[in-house]
Write a protein that holds these residues in place. Sequence first.
Motif, PDB file in Angstrom:
ATOM      1  N   GLN A 145       0.609  -1.089   0.018  1.00 50.48           N
ATOM      2  CA  GLN A 145       0.034  -0.070   0.062  1.00 50.48           C
ATOM      3  C   GLN A 145       0.894   1.248   0.239  1.00 50.48           C
ATOM      4  O   GLN A 145       0.513   2.335  -0.761  1.00 50.48           O
ATOM      5  CB  GLN A 145      -0.804   0.002   1.409  1.00 50.48           C
ATOM      6  CG  GLN A 145      -2.019  -1.056   1.195  1.00 50.48           C
ATOM      7  CD  GLN A 145      -3.022  -0.901   2.432  1.00 50.48           C
ATOM      8  OE1 GLN A 145      -2.088  -0.991   3.569  1.00 50.48           O
ATOM      9  NE2 GLN A 145      -4.284  -1.390   2.252  1.00 50.48           N
ATOM     10  N   ARG A 146       1.717   1.245   0.700  1.00 54.41           N
ATOM     11  CA  ARG A 146       2.867   2.198   1.022  1.00 54.41           C
ATOM     12  C   ARG A 146       3.405   2.668  -0.313  1.00 54.41           C
ATOM     13  O   ARG A 146       3.648   3.870  -0.854  1.00 54.41           O
ATOM     14  CB  ARG A 146       3.674   2.270   1.887  1.00 54.41           C
ATOM     15  CG  ARG A 146       3.192   2.245   3.517  1.00 54.41           C
ATOM     16  CD  ARG A 146       4.449   2.471   4.343  1.00 54.41           C
ATOM     17  NE  ARG A 146       5.454   1.606   4.350  1.00 54.41           N
ATOM     18  CZ  ARG A 146       5.640   0.283   4.957  1.00 54.41           C
ATOM     19  NH1 ARG A 146       4.523  -0.325   5.468  1.00 54.41           N
ATOM     20  NH2 ARG A 146       6.655  -0.405   4.634  1.00 54.41           N
ATOM     21  N   LEU A 147       3.984   1.796  -1.219  1.00 49.69           N
ATOM     22  CA  LEU A 147       4.634   1.687  -2.365  1.00 49.69           C
ATOM     23  C   LEU A 147       3.684   1.992  -3.444  1.00 49.69           C
ATOM     24  O   LEU A 147       4.102   3.007  -4.337  1.00 49.69           O
ATOM     25  CB  LEU A 147       5.237   0.323  -2.961  1.00 49.69           C
ATOM     26  CG  LEU A 147       6.351  -0.113  -2.080  1.00 49.69           C
ATOM     27  CD1 LEU A 147       7.031  -1.432  -2.390  1.00 49.69           C
ATOM     28  CD2 LEU A 147       7.778   0.910  -2.100  1.00 49.69           C
ATOM     29  N   ALA A 148       2.312   1.720  -3.515  1.00 55.12           N
ATOM     30  CA  ALA A 148       1.546   2.058  -4.430  1.00 55.12           C
ATOM     31  C   ALA A 148       1.250   3.466  -4.151  1.00 55.12           C
ATOM     32  O   ALA A 148       1.133   4.208  -5.333  1.00 55.12           O
ATOM     33  CB  ALA A 148       0.261   1.346  -4.238  1.00 55.12           C
ATOM     34  N   LEU A 149       1.118   4.076  -3.144  1.00 55.85           N
ATOM     35  CA  LEU A 149       0.899   5.450  -2.851  1.00 55.85           C
ATOM     36  C   LEU A 149       2.160   6.400  -3.274  1.00 55.85           C
ATOM     37  O   LEU A 149       2.017   7.380  -3.719  1.00 55.85           O
ATOM     38  CB  LEU A 149       0.420   5.830  -1.404  1.00 55.85           C
ATOM     39  CG  LEU A 149       0.220   7.117  -1.123  1.00 55.85           C
ATOM     40  CD1 LEU A 149      -0.780   7.805  -2.100  1.00 55.85           C
ATOM     41  CD2 LEU A 149      -0.127   7.384   0.502  1.00 55.85           C
ATOM     42  N   ALA A 150       3.137   5.925  -2.768  1.00 54.21           N
ATOM     43  CA  ALA A 150       4.441   6.362  -3.137  1.00 54.21           C
ATOM     44  C   ALA A 150       4.319   6.684  -4.806  1.00 54.21           C
ATOM     45  O   ALA A 150       4.850   7.811  -5.385  1.00 54.21           O
ATOM     46  CB  ALA A 150       5.614   5.884  -2.830  1.00 54.21           C
ATOM     47  N   ASP A 151       4.182   5.697  -5.700  1.00 56.83           N
ATOM     48  CA  ASP A 151       4.145   5.750  -7.111  1.00 56.83           C
ATOM     49  C   ASP A 151       2.968   6.702  -7.501  1.00 56.83           C
ATOM     50  O   ASP A 151       3.187   7.611  -8.627  1.00 56.83           O
ATOM     51  CB  ASP A 151       3.694   4.417  -7.696  1.00 56.83           C
ATOM     52  CG  ASP A 151       4.921   3.403  -7.640  1.00 56.83           C
ATOM     53  OD1 ASP A 151       5.872   3.706  -7.648  1.00 56.83           O
ATOM     54  OD2 ASP A 151       4.503   2.119  -7.701  1.00 56.83           O
ATOM     55  N   GLY A 152       1.737   6.927  -6.872  1.00 61.13           N
ATOM     56  CA  GLY A 152       0.954   7.697  -7.114  1.00 61.13           C
ATOM     57  C   GLY A 152       1.017   9.072  -6.774  1.00 61.13           C
ATOM     58  O   GLY A 152       1.043  10.000  -7.479  1.00 61.13           O
TER      59      GLY A 152
END
Length: 230
Positions: free
Chosen positions: A196-203
């Motif tokens: 989840q954290r990596l997905a938000l960082a990408d976002g």
Amino acid sequence: MKYGETSLILDMLTREQGRRSFIIGGVRKAASRISPGLLKPMALIDIVAYDRPDRELNRLKEVRADFVYEHLPFELVRGTIGLFMIELVQKAVRVSEPDYELFDFVARAFSELDGTEASTGTWHLAFALHLAGFLGFAPSGWHDAERPCFDLKLGRFSAGHGQPERLLDADTSRLLGDLLELDVTESHRVQASRSQRLALADGIVRYYQYHVDGFAGLNSLEVLRAVMKS
């Protein structure tokens, strides 16, 4: 950046004049009166500089530490989070005039990151989201059942009817909304998995690409992805 035999060119965010570049000579000599260690990325320093408005590159006269880190440069995960933050500042902050609130927010985020004993897994995400507010494109609205997705181009939560490539999914949008409600120093209160954290960082990187001209991305994101194991 190294310059000549013994000099450095420094890109800085200053409290009094925004983004500025300086050259400092002789600092890479063995007998330099200024320690090169003061001039590393993320350093919080006090400076005295010559200031000629007709020059883009002025000279530093004096440098001294304003805050001495105890953990940030020496711990892998914490240091990588800091590098993500400083690269984001370098690529997104372009003001060349005083912005005291922006500077104080950035400086505090680094000094508090050094000293916190809480989890730092979402620190950089909260920092990036709040920094966007200082730069004029703060995320707006709130996450709920009627607005489960965040629209990166519009900068607000929506029903999710826009183009898929500019929408964050509901879980990532919920994490974004939760972090917006907290100060950066309280971001540890939000629980999120590594994915989840990596997905938000990408976002967030994509969000900045929509709203900051010429924002190409962050090299430190791949490093962060490698070191954040949990």
